[in-house]
Design a protein around this motif. Structure first.
Motif, short mmCIF file in Angstrom:
data_model
loop_
_atom_site.label_atom_id
_atom_site.label_comp_id
_atom_site.label_asym_id
_atom_site.label_seq_id
_atom_site.Cartn_x
_atom_site.Cartn_y
_atom_site.Cartn_z
N ASP A 23 0.82 -1.22 0.00
CA ASP A 23 0.00 0.00 0.00
C ASP A 23 0.85 1.26 0.00
O ASP A 23 0.34 2.34 -0.31
N ASP A 24 2.14 1.13 0.36
CA ASP A 24 3.03 2.29 0.36
C ASP A 24 3.62 2.57 -1.02
O ASP A 24 4.40 3.50 -1.18
N TYR A 25 3.23 1.76 -2.01
CA TYR A 25 3.75 1.92 -3.37
C TYR A 25 2.59 2.04 -4.36
O TYR A 25 2.47 1.27 -5.31
N PRO A 26 1.71 3.02 -4.14
CA PRO A 26 0.50 3.12 -4.97
C PRO A 26 0.77 3.56 -6.41
O PRO A 26 -0.13 3.43 -7.25
N LEU A 27 1.96 4.08 -6.68
CA LEU A 27 2.23 4.60 -8.02
C LEU A 27 3.12 3.68 -8.84
O LEU A 27 3.64 4.09 -9.88
N LEU A 28 3.32 2.43 -8.39
CA LEU A 28 3.99 1.47 -9.26
C LEU A 28 3.16 1.37 -10.54
O LEU A 28 1.96 1.10 -10.51
N LEU A 37 -3.21 18.95 -12.31
CA LEU A 37 -2.47 18.00 -13.13
C LEU A 37 -3.23 17.61 -14.39
O LEU A 37 -2.62 17.30 -15.42
N THR A 38 -4.55 17.63 -14.34
CA THR A 38 -5.31 17.28 -15.54
C THR A 38 -5.01 18.24 -16.69
O THR A 38 -5.13 17.87 -17.86
N GLU A 39 -4.59 19.47 -16.37
CA GLU A 39 -4.21 20.42 -17.42
C GLU A 39 -3.01 19.91 -18.21
O GLU A 39 -2.87 20.22 -19.41
N ARG A 98 -2.38 9.12 -10.82
CA ARG A 98 -2.67 7.84 -11.47
C ARG A 98 -3.31 8.07 -12.84
O ARG A 98 -3.02 7.36 -13.81
N ASP A 99 -4.19 9.04 -12.91
CA ASP A 99 -4.85 9.35 -14.17
C ASP A 99 -3.82 9.76 -15.23
O ASP A 99 -3.89 9.36 -16.39
N ALA A 100 -2.85 10.58 -14.79
CA ALA A 100 -1.79 11.00 -15.71
C ALA A 100 -0.97 9.80 -16.17
O ALA A 100 -0.60 9.69 -17.35
#
Length: 455
Positions: A103-108, A232-234, A267-269
């Motif tokens: 859970d500490d690596y959500p951006l893998l 960030l969506t920009e 995550r979306d990016a």
């Protein structure tokens, strides 16, 4: 920003000295007051402490010593990377193998090849000079370690204060060059989104350092902008192709999670194709258990690699009960650590800013026993042999006069895409018993400076 030392004592190690060069203090062309004022003006907004005595000069090393820092850092980083990659199961499996919480690596990203290619892209070890030269205590591997802006700013100050030009790699420029390599190898346009949060700044900070970072990218032909998560969506530029195919991760996911900042825009990016660097797999190279694997020795290590690790990496072991070899003799590891606390340091495998670090010689016996028992019960720590750091002189100023202090610096050479990116130092201008051997800017007010060499 932590490491460990004890109160400076002893003579200056020859590693710091260059008998063919003048004392850097003799080259200073500004008064104490002018130097003090320039430091305040140029460094406001960074993490460099500006209270109390400030450095009146950089740490200036012989060229051979300066270059050795980067050689040791680069070689040991490669060994740590290989030790982590040798663990089975891809990146999720490596998280589990090192006892970390998934859970500490959500951006893998799930893109194992990309994670592998760039996991060691940005790194900063902490090194002290022991009896046999540089001793690497730990690695900071991510995009959020301190040092790049501070070292850049301090180096700019010393270029104004000293008559003779001193040399130091520029961390901000080296980081841009690493991104240039990525663009060239992947055929990407030069456009980067620096992703961070104003809330990550100190209360007294301003945003000048962000402008410096952006200016470095723009100077080399990048389109660059700073994005907080709600903007960030920009950066995605929908509809159509990504406006910014690269992102510089200037934040730690755990910090954002603790503060209630959603990671979903990030995550979306990533899902949209943004390559966020360094990837979160880099955090596993900072796990101190990886250092223990290298110190213990891996079957694939050559004799030369083992010799280098023995020379420049203090004896480091996982806190797992069993027998181990130390200074040529077999020992039960828990008993050894309990019997000789003055010889060892306990560190949590994952930690920063001095958290969960206990230096045996500075600990009360009962506190040491409790910490050792807990470390071996959980297996989430490492034990490392204590290194007595060598001292060197540094000229300090209070704004009216200058004086020389003997300090034991922690040296942190930075690597960006395997290229040298400058070196910072942390030290105590005066003995600090409250620090209990831990050198920390945020927790105990350690001072910072740039490390330079002769042209």
């Amino acid at each position: 920003m932590t490491s460990t030392t004890s109160t400076p004592s002893g003579t200056v190690h020859p590693w710091f000295r260059d008998g063919d060069r003048p004392d850097p203090a003799s080259l200073r062309r500004l008064s104490a007051a002018e130097t003090y004022e320039l430091l305040h003006r140029q460094l406001a907004g960074l993490s460099v402490p500006l209270e109390g005595p400030l450095p009146a000069q950089p740490f200036v090393l012989p060229r051979r010593s300066y270059e050795e820092l980067f050689t040791v850092a680069r070689t040991l980083l490669a060994l740590v990377r290989r030790a982590v990659l040798a663990l089975d199961g891809g990146w999720p499996g490596r998280v589990e193998a090192l006892g970390a919480d998934p859970d500490d690596y959500p951006l893998l990203s799930g893109q194992d090849n990309t994670e592998t290619a760039y996991c060691s892209m940005m790194a900063r070890p902490d090194i002290v000079i022991g009896e046999n030269g540089p001793q690497l205590l730990e690695f900071n591997v991510s995009g959020t370690f301190g040092g790049p802006n501070e070292t850049h700013g301090l180096t700019e100050v010393w270029r104004h204060t000293h008559r003779e030009t001193l040399f130091g790699h520029d961390p901000l420029a080296a980081r841009v060059e690493a991104f240039e390599d990525v663009c060239a190898s992947r055929g990407l346009p030069r456009a980067v989104a620096i992703v961070g949060s104003i809330g990550d700044l100190l209360d007294t900070a301003d945003t000048r350092f962000q402008e410096r970072e952006l200016a470095q990218f723009r100077r080399r032909g990048f389109t660059a902008d700073f994005f907080e998560p709600d903007r960030l969506t920009e950066a995605l530029g929908r509809p159509g192709s990504l406006r910014y195919p690269l992102g510089l991760r200037n934040f730690a996911p755990a910090d954002w999670t603790e503060r209630g900042i959603s990671l979903e825009p990030v995550r979306d990016a990533q899902r949209s194709g943004m390559l966020l660097l360094p990837p979160q797999s880099s955090g596993l190279l900072a796990n101190k258990k990886a250092l223990a694997l290298v110190s213990e020795g891996r079957p694939w290590m050559t004799r030369a690699e083992r010799a280098l690790a023995d020379r420049h990496l203090p004896w480091t072991r996982l806190t797992i009960p069993g027998r181990t070899r130390w200074h040529g003799l077999e020992h039960e590891l828990p008993g050894l650590i309990l019997a000789e606390p003055e010889r060892f340091v306990l560190k949590k495998a994952i930690g920063m800013m001095g958290r969960e670090v206990l230096v045996g010689r500075h600990a009360e016996p009962e506190d040491w026993r409790t910490a050792v028992d807990a470390a071996f019960a959980t297996g989430h720590s490492i034990v490392q042999e204590y290194v007595e750091p060598a001292v060197c002189p540094i000229e300090l100023t209070d704004g009216t006069s200058t004086f020389t202090a003997q300090v034991a610096p922690v040296l942190s050479p930075m690597l960006f895409g395997d290229r040298p990116g400058g070196c910072m130092a942390r030290y105590y201008a005066a003995p600090n018993p409250e620090a209990a051997g831990v050198v920390s800017v945020s927790a105990f007010g350690a001072s910072e400076n740039a490390v330079l060499t002769w042209n």
